[in-house]
Design a protein around this motif. Structure first.
Motif, PDB file in Angstrom:
ATOM      1  N   ALA A 187      -6.850   1.279   2.035  1.00 43.60           N
ATOM      2  CA  ALA A 187      -7.853   0.864   1.060  1.00 43.60           C
ATOM      3  C   ALA A 187      -7.117   0.329  -0.154  1.00 43.60           C
ATOM      4  O   ALA A 187      -6.171   0.960  -0.639  1.00 43.60           O
ATOM      5  CB  ALA A 187      -8.743   2.033   0.677  1.00 43.60           C
ATOM      6  N   GLY A 188      -7.534  -0.834  -0.624  1.00 44.17           N
ATOM      7  CA  GLY A 188      -6.907  -1.433  -1.798  1.00 44.17           C
ATOM      8  C   GLY A 188      -7.693  -2.628  -2.258  1.00 44.17           C
ATOM      9  O   GLY A 188      -8.326  -3.312  -1.442  1.00 44.17           O
TER      10      GLY A 188
ATOM     11  N   GLN B 141     -11.243  -3.127  -1.043  1.00 46.30           N
ATOM     12  CA  GLN B 141     -11.450  -3.527   0.351  1.00 46.30           C
ATOM     13  C   GLN B 141     -10.708  -2.569   1.272  1.00 46.30           C
ATOM     14  O   GLN B 141      -9.799  -1.865   0.851  1.00 46.30           O
ATOM     15  CB  GLN B 141     -10.895  -4.942   0.592  1.00 46.30           C
ATOM     16  CG  GLN B 141     -11.454  -6.012  -0.285  1.00 46.30           C
ATOM     17  CD  GLN B 141     -12.878  -6.356   0.070  1.00 46.30           C
ATOM     18  OE1 GLN B 141     -13.290  -6.253   1.224  1.00 46.30           O
ATOM     19  NE2 GLN B 141     -13.653  -6.773  -0.911  1.00 46.30           N
ATOM     20  N   GLN B 142     -11.097  -2.605   2.533  1.00 44.47           N
ATOM     21  CA  GLN B 142     -10.313  -1.907   3.550  1.00 44.47           C
ATOM     22  C   GLN B 142      -9.569  -2.953   4.359  1.00 44.47           C
ATOM     23  O   GLN B 142     -10.132  -3.997   4.709  1.00 44.47           O
ATOM     24  CB  GLN B 142     -11.211  -1.058   4.446  1.00 44.47           C
ATOM     25  CG  GLN B 142     -11.748   0.144   3.718  1.00 44.47           C
ATOM     26  CD  GLN B 142     -12.212   1.229   4.661  1.00 44.47           C
ATOM     27  OE1 GLN B 142     -12.326   1.020   5.864  1.00 44.47           O
ATOM     28  NE2 GLN B 142     -12.487   2.392   4.120  1.00 44.47           N
ATOM     29  N   TRP B 143      -8.292  -2.671   4.622  1.00 45.61           N
ATOM     30  CA  TRP B 143      -7.409  -3.601   5.311  1.00 45.61           C
ATOM     31  C   TRP B 143      -6.896  -2.938   6.585  1.00 45.61           C
ATOM     32  O   TRP B 143      -6.214  -1.923   6.527  1.00 45.61           O
ATOM     33  CB  TRP B 143      -6.220  -3.957   4.407  1.00 45.61           C
ATOM     34  CG  TRP B 143      -6.627  -4.554   3.104  1.00 45.61           C
ATOM     35  CD1 TRP B 143      -6.964  -3.887   1.962  1.00 45.61           C
ATOM     36  CD2 TRP B 143      -6.757  -5.936   2.805  1.00 45.61           C
ATOM     37  NE1 TRP B 143      -7.294  -4.772   0.969  1.00 45.61           N
ATOM     38  CE2 TRP B 143      -7.168  -6.042   1.464  1.00 45.61           C
ATOM     39  CE3 TRP B 143      -6.546  -7.098   3.540  1.00 45.61           C
ATOM     40  CZ2 TRP B 143      -7.390  -7.262   0.845  1.00 45.61           C
ATOM     41  CZ3 TRP B 143      -6.757  -8.313   2.918  1.00 45.61           C
ATOM     42  CH2 TRP B 143      -7.170  -8.388   1.585  1.00 45.61           C
ATOM     43  N   GLY B 144      -7.212  -3.522   7.736  1.00 46.66           N
ATOM     44  CA  GLY B 144      -6.704  -3.012   9.001  1.00 46.66           C
ATOM     45  C   GLY B 144      -5.307  -3.547   9.271  1.00 46.66           C
ATOM     46  O   GLY B 144      -5.048  -4.734   9.088  1.00 46.66           O
TER      47      GLY B 144
ATOM     48  N   PHE C 124       0.839  -1.188   0.000  1.00 47.49           N
ATOM     49  CA  PHE C 124       0.000   0.000   0.000  1.00 47.49           C
ATOM     50  C   PHE C 124       0.874   1.238   0.000  1.00 47.49           C
ATOM     51  O   PHE C 124       1.909   1.271   0.675  1.00 47.49           O
ATOM     52  CB  PHE C 124      -0.898   0.037   1.241  1.00 47.49           C
ATOM     53  CG  PHE C 124      -1.790  -1.163   1.382  1.00 47.49           C
ATOM     54  CD1 PHE C 124      -2.947  -1.279   0.629  1.00 47.49           C
ATOM     55  CD2 PHE C 124      -1.470  -2.176   2.266  1.00 47.49           C
ATOM     56  CE1 PHE C 124      -3.769  -2.389   0.757  1.00 47.49           C
ATOM     57  CE2 PHE C 124      -2.287  -3.287   2.403  1.00 47.49           C
ATOM     58  CZ  PHE C 124      -3.444  -3.394   1.647  1.00 47.49           C
ATOM     59  N   GLY C 125       0.443   2.248  -0.723  1.00 42.30           N
ATOM     60  CA  GLY C 125       1.118   3.538  -0.718  1.00 42.30           C
ATOM     61  C   GLY C 125       0.514   4.430   0.347  1.00 42.30           C
ATOM     62  O   GLY C 125      -0.596   4.179   0.841  1.00 42.30           O
ATOM     63  N   ALA C 126       1.224   5.494   0.687  1.00 34.75           N
ATOM     64  CA  ALA C 126       0.753   6.418   1.718  1.00 34.75           C
ATOM     65  C   ALA C 126      -0.604   7.012   1.344  1.00 34.75           C
ATOM     66  O   ALA C 126      -1.433   7.293   2.220  1.00 34.75           O
ATOM     67  CB  ALA C 126       1.779   7.516   1.941  1.00 34.75           C
ATOM     68  N   GLY C 127      -0.866   7.190   0.073  1.00 37.02           N
ATOM     69  CA  GLY C 127      -2.128   7.746  -0.381  1.00 37.02           C
ATOM     70  C   GLY C 127      -3.314   6.821  -0.190  1.00 37.02           C
ATOM     71  O   GLY C 127      -4.466   7.235  -0.352  1.00 37.02           O
TER      72      GLY C 127
ATOM     73  N   ALA D  14      -3.920   5.267   2.696  1.00 36.23           N
ATOM     74  CA  ALA D  14      -4.251   5.229   4.123  1.00 36.23           C
ATOM     75  C   ALA D  14      -5.663   5.771   4.335  1.00 36.23           C
ATOM     76  O   ALA D  14      -6.064   6.766   3.730  1.00 36.23           O
ATOM     77  CB  ALA D  14      -3.237   6.042   4.925  1.00 36.23           C
ATOM     78  N   VAL D  15      -6.421   5.074   5.166  1.00 34.72           N
ATOM     79  CA  VAL D  15      -7.781   5.477   5.515  1.00 34.72           C
ATOM     80  C   VAL D  15      -7.962   5.327   7.024  1.00 34.72           C
ATOM     81  O   VAL D  15      -7.154   4.697   7.702  1.00 34.72           O
ATOM     82  CB  VAL D  15      -8.848   4.628   4.770  1.00 34.72           C
ATOM     83  CG1 VAL D  15      -8.779   4.864   3.274  1.00 34.72           C
ATOM     84  CG2 VAL D  15      -8.722   3.152   5.099  1.00 34.72           C
ATOM     85  N   ASP D  16      -9.051   5.874   7.540  1.00 36.50           N
ATOM     86  CA  ASP D  16      -9.391   5.708   8.949  1.00 36.50           C
ATOM     87  C   ASP D  16      -9.807   4.259   9.180  1.00 36.50           C
ATOM     88  O   ASP D  16     -10.575   3.709   8.384  1.00 36.50           O
ATOM     89  CB  ASP D  16     -10.541   6.659   9.307  1.00 36.50           C
ATOM     90  CG  ASP D  16     -10.896   6.578  10.769  1.00 36.50           C
ATOM     91  OD1 ASP D  16     -11.869   5.849  11.088  1.00 36.50           O
ATOM     92  OD2 ASP D  16     -10.203   7.200  11.587  1.00 36.50           O
TER      93      ASP D  16
END
Length: 177
Positions: free
Chosen positions: A152-153, A156-159, A127-130, A132-134
């Protein structure tokens, strides 16, 4: 002129280097985050490569009397004994449905390795810095102690699950009832 074996090897090296093809340099951005992706329950999680020792099929497990229900027992991998933990049951109180081909993440903690059952393994993710999500719902409940960021990728969202923090949690370290 008599050549020594060393002279012959040096000549081979010189000639092979003269024909060597230089591969293009692969650059990864410093803002890239990489890790192992997996699922626990309905949550898609990733953990840093430096927190996962290896990923192996679940070994035969010998139950441990008097242990917490999330401690499935003791497994043996190449002569090393280690606890096998049902991560889903530890975090959510629900037993992981074990199946053929089941994988475990082996993590290192002080005192030895520990195997964690997961519901599904997705492999490597970057994942790139861009991206990043909450973390939002990924950090609900007991997951909140271990998930402080998300990406996010792939739709999906990945914790990002901190396995090293899990290994230092007092409840996790004391599996006796």
């Amino acid at each position: 002129m008599i050549r020594t074996p060393f002279d012959i090897l040096a000549d081979y090296e010189r000639r092979s280097l003269a024909h060597a093809v230089v591969l293009p340099e692969v650059r990864t951005g410093t803002d890239q985050w990489r890790g192992v992706a997996y699922r626990v329950g309905s949550r898609r999680l990733v953990s840093s490569f430096d927190e996962v020792v290896e990923i192996v099929p679940i070994p035969p497990v010998t139950p441990v009397p008097g242990a917490q229900p999330w401690l499935l027992g003791v497994g043996n991998l190449r002569g090393n004994l280690f606890p096998v933990i049902d991560l889903k049951q530890f975090l959510q109180g629900e037993r992981t449905v074990l199946h053929e081909g089941q994988r475990v993440l082996v993590i290192r903690q002080s005192g030895g390795d520990v195997a964690l059952t997961i519901d599904e393994l997705y492999g490597q993710r970057s994942f790139g810095a861009g991206q990043a999500v909450d973390p939002g719902a990924l950090a609900d409940g007991r997951f909140g102690h271990f998930v402080s960021q998300a990406f996010a990728g792939d739709g999906q969202q990945w914790g990002v699950f901190a396995l090293s923090l899990l290994a230092r949690t007092p409840e996790f370290r004391h599996a006796a009832q």
